[in-house]
Design a protein around this motif. Sequence first.
Motif, PDB file in Angstrom:
ATOM      1  N   MET A   1      -1.765   1.663  10.890  1.00 28.35           N
ATOM      2  CA  MET A   1      -1.936   1.185   9.377  1.00 28.35           C
ATOM      3  C   MET A   1      -2.368   2.051   8.437  1.00 28.35           C
ATOM      4  O   MET A   1      -1.846   2.252   7.221  1.00 28.35           O
ATOM      5  N   ASP A   2      -3.380   2.832   8.748  1.00 29.42           N
ATOM      6  CA  ASP A   2      -3.858   3.973   7.969  1.00 29.42           C
ATOM      7  C   ASP A   2      -2.617   4.906   7.625  1.00 29.42           C
ATOM      8  O   ASP A   2      -2.692   5.418   6.298  1.00 29.42           O
ATOM      9  N   LYS A   3      -1.979   5.269   8.684  1.00 29.16           N
ATOM     10  CA  LYS A   3      -0.946   6.409   8.260  1.00 29.16           C
ATOM     11  C   LYS A   3       0.228   5.809   7.698  1.00 29.16           C
ATOM     12  O   LYS A   3       0.399   6.569   6.612  1.00 29.16           O
ATOM     13  N   LEU A   4       0.369   4.443   7.492  1.00 28.26           N
ATOM     14  CA  LEU A   4       1.490   3.895   6.491  1.00 28.26           C
ATOM     15  C   LEU A   4       0.815   3.816   5.310  1.00 28.26           C
ATOM     16  O   LEU A   4       1.545   4.019   4.360  1.00 28.26           O
ATOM     17  N   ASN A   5      -0.523   3.382   5.156  1.00 26.45           N
ATOM     18  CA  ASN A   5      -1.162   3.375   3.753  1.00 26.45           C
ATOM     19  C   ASN A   5      -1.150   4.690   3.285  1.00 26.45           C
ATOM     20  O   ASN A   5      -0.661   5.029   1.817  1.00 26.45           O
ATOM     21  N   LYS A   6      -1.234   5.810   4.051  1.00 25.89           N
ATOM     22  CA  LYS A   6      -1.166   7.393   3.419  1.00 25.89           C
ATOM     23  C   LYS A   6       0.243   7.637   3.015  1.00 25.89           C
ATOM     24  O   LYS A   6       0.190   8.185   2.112  1.00 25.89           O
ATOM     25  N   ILE A   7       1.262   7.239   3.645  1.00 28.45           N
ATOM     26  CA  ILE A   7       2.808   7.471   3.477  1.00 28.45           C
ATOM     27  C   ILE A   7       3.100   6.706   2.047  1.00 28.45           C
ATOM     28  O   ILE A   7       3.523   7.289   1.024  1.00 28.45           O
ATOM     29  N   ILE A   8       2.469   5.601   2.219  1.00 25.77           N
ATOM     30  CA  ILE A   8       3.070   4.538   0.633  1.00 25.77           C
ATOM     31  C   ILE A   8       2.118   5.304  -0.409  1.00 25.77           C
ATOM     32  O   ILE A   8       2.929   5.576  -1.292  1.00 25.77           O
ATOM     33  N   LYS A   9       0.938   5.764  -0.518  1.00 24.26           N
ATOM     34  CA  LYS A   9       0.330   6.271  -1.351  1.00 24.26           C
ATOM     35  C   LYS A   9       0.742   7.644  -1.734  1.00 24.26           C
ATOM     36  O   LYS A   9       1.134   7.941  -3.021  1.00 24.26           O
ATOM     37  N   ARG A  10       1.197   8.709  -0.693  1.00 21.79           N
ATOM     38  CA  ARG A  10       2.067   9.745  -1.106  1.00 21.79           C
ATOM     39  C   ARG A  10       3.165   9.608  -1.804  1.00 21.79           C
ATOM     40  O   ARG A  10       3.736  10.246  -2.693  1.00 21.79           O
ATOM     41  N   TYR A  11       4.098   8.644  -1.358  1.00 24.45           N
ATOM     42  CA  TYR A  11       5.397   8.654  -1.991  1.00 24.45           C
ATOM     43  C   TYR A  11       5.490   7.348  -2.863  1.00 24.45           C
ATOM     44  O   TYR A  11       6.723   6.693  -3.085  1.00 24.45           O
ATOM     45  N   LYS A  12       4.399   6.857  -3.520  1.00 23.58           N
ATOM     46  CA  LYS A  12       4.569   5.392  -4.330  1.00 23.58           C
ATOM     47  C   LYS A  12       5.526   5.824  -5.520  1.00 23.58           C
ATOM     48  O   LYS A  12       6.131   4.766  -6.044  1.00 23.58           O
ATOM     49  N   VAL A  13       5.358   7.016  -6.416  1.00 17.96           N
ATOM     50  CA  VAL A  13       6.508   7.116  -7.293  1.00 17.96           C
ATOM     51  C   VAL A  13       8.152   7.001  -6.716  1.00 17.96           C
ATOM     52  O   VAL A  13       8.616   6.359  -7.558  1.00 17.96           O
ATOM     53  N   PHE A  14       8.129   7.743  -5.645  1.00 19.88           N
ATOM     54  CA  PHE A  14       9.504   7.510  -5.057  1.00 19.88           C
ATOM     55  C   PHE A  14       9.837   6.108  -4.896  1.00 19.88           C
ATOM     56  O   PHE A  14      10.986   5.520  -5.087  1.00 19.88           O
ATOM     57  N   PHE A  15       8.716   5.335  -3.982  1.00 16.45           N
ATOM     58  CA  PHE A  15       9.207   3.908  -3.831  1.00 16.45           C
ATOM     59  C   PHE A  15       9.278   3.017  -5.307  1.00 16.45           C
ATOM     60  O   PHE A  15      10.277   2.039  -5.275  1.00 16.45           O
ATOM     61  N   ALA A  16       8.664   3.450  -6.136  1.00 18.54           N
ATOM     62  CA  ALA A  16       8.663   2.846  -7.627  1.00 18.54           C
ATOM     63  C   ALA A  16      10.201   3.144  -8.253  1.00 18.54           C
ATOM     64  O   ALA A  16      10.670   2.388  -8.535  1.00 18.54           O
ATOM     65  N   LEU A  17      10.448   4.345  -8.030  1.00 24.71           N
ATOM     66  CA  LEU A  17      11.850   4.479  -8.709  1.00 24.71           C
ATOM     67  C   LEU A  17      13.052   3.978  -7.798  1.00 24.71           C
ATOM     68  O   LEU A  17      13.836   3.742  -8.366  1.00 24.71           O
ATOM     69  N   ALA A  18      12.758   4.177  -6.459  1.00 22.48           N
ATOM     70  CA  ALA A  18      13.583   3.509  -5.703  1.00 22.48           C
ATOM     71  C   ALA A  18      13.909   1.992  -6.048  1.00 22.48           C
ATOM     72  O   ALA A  18      15.043   1.410  -6.087  1.00 22.48           O
ATOM     73  N   ALA A  19      12.783   1.343  -6.382  1.00 22.66           N
ATOM     74  CA  ALA A  19      12.717  -0.212  -6.682  1.00 22.66           C
ATOM     75  C   ALA A  19      13.195  -0.390  -8.042  1.00 22.66           C
ATOM     76  O   ALA A  19      14.306  -1.500  -8.266  1.00 22.66           O
ATOM     77  N   VAL A  20      13.137   0.486  -8.972  1.00 23.20           N
ATOM     78  CA  VAL A  20      13.509   0.278 -10.391  1.00 23.20           C
ATOM     79  C   VAL A  20      15.169   0.592 -10.088  1.00 23.20           C
ATOM     80  O   VAL A  20      16.201  -0.183 -10.627  1.00 23.20           O
ATOM     81  N   ASN A  21      15.738   1.477  -9.266  1.00 22.57           N
ATOM     82  CA  ASN A  21      17.097   1.753  -9.009  1.00 22.57           C
ATOM     83  C   ASN A  21      17.772   0.365  -8.393  1.00 22.57           C
ATOM     84  O   ASN A  21      18.949   0.025  -8.895  1.00 22.57           O
ATOM     85  N   ILE A  22      17.161   0.012  -7.490  1.00 23.54           N
ATOM     86  CA  ILE A  22      17.702  -1.220  -6.993  1.00 23.54           C
ATOM     87  C   ILE A  22      17.837  -2.457  -8.055  1.00 23.54           C
ATOM     88  O   ILE A  22      18.936  -3.212  -8.002  1.00 23.54           O
ATOM     89  N   ALA A  23      16.583  -2.708  -8.743  1.00 19.25           N
ATOM     90  CA  ALA A  23      16.895  -3.544  -9.876  1.00 19.25           C
ATOM     91  C   ALA A  23      18.032  -3.319 -10.865  1.00 19.25           C
ATOM     92  O   ALA A  23      18.715  -4.177 -11.138  1.00 19.25           O
ATOM     93  N   VAL A  24      18.193  -2.107 -11.191  1.00 20.19           N
ATOM     94  CA  VAL A  24      19.328  -1.850 -12.101  1.00 20.19           C
ATOM     95  C   VAL A  24      20.624  -2.174 -11.468  1.00 20.19           C
ATOM     96  O   VAL A  24      21.573  -2.536 -12.141  1.00 20.19           O
ATOM     97  N   ILE A  25      20.847  -1.552 -10.205  1.00 20.48           N
ATOM     98  CA  ILE A  25      22.071  -1.747  -9.462  1.00 20.48           C
ATOM     99  C   ILE A  25      22.396  -3.565  -9.374  1.00 20.48           C
ATOM    100  O   ILE A  25      23.309  -3.961  -9.632  1.00 20.48           O
TER     101      ILE A  25
END
Length: 181
Positions: free
Chosen positions: A1-25
Amino acid sequence: MDKLNKIIKRYKVFFALAAVNIAVIIARPDIGMKSIDLTIDNALEMLSILPPIFILLGLLDVWVKKETMIKYMGEKSGIVGVLLAFFLGSAAAGPLYAAFPVAVVLLKKGSKLSNVLIMIGAWSTTKIPLLLFEASSMGIKFMALRFVLDIFGIAFIAYTTEKLLSSEEKDEIYKNAAKAE
């Protein structure tokens, strides 16, 4: 779980932009598909530029000793360091985002912060192909004036930035560079 949190924290901007892209689609498929196409084009461009730069950085890291870098671009390098920084930035190929990994390697090797800032400034404004294009399309006077103003502007900004930073802030910059992978 700690490793997953680390990945999410490191790529939070990517995930946020991906979510925005999905919402726009979902909301506007025509705009969303254009956004996806642009994202793919930009990713492919980056993938074509970054590998050669990282190879050159690896060679720089291995071939150039820290003592040599300190001698030519370190705290006591003087005008030689400034000229070398301008040359590195002006002769470099690739977009500006490629300058930052180079800057990290220079900082790791002991380059003076103002010299690294000069290299980044030169990379962004005084590239040799740009100067040739300007001379042919806007005239030699315009190109020469802009080039001279850029040289003084870059040097002023680099030295002012270095003087305004506290020694703790500079140490933090060097520590972050040393930690970079």
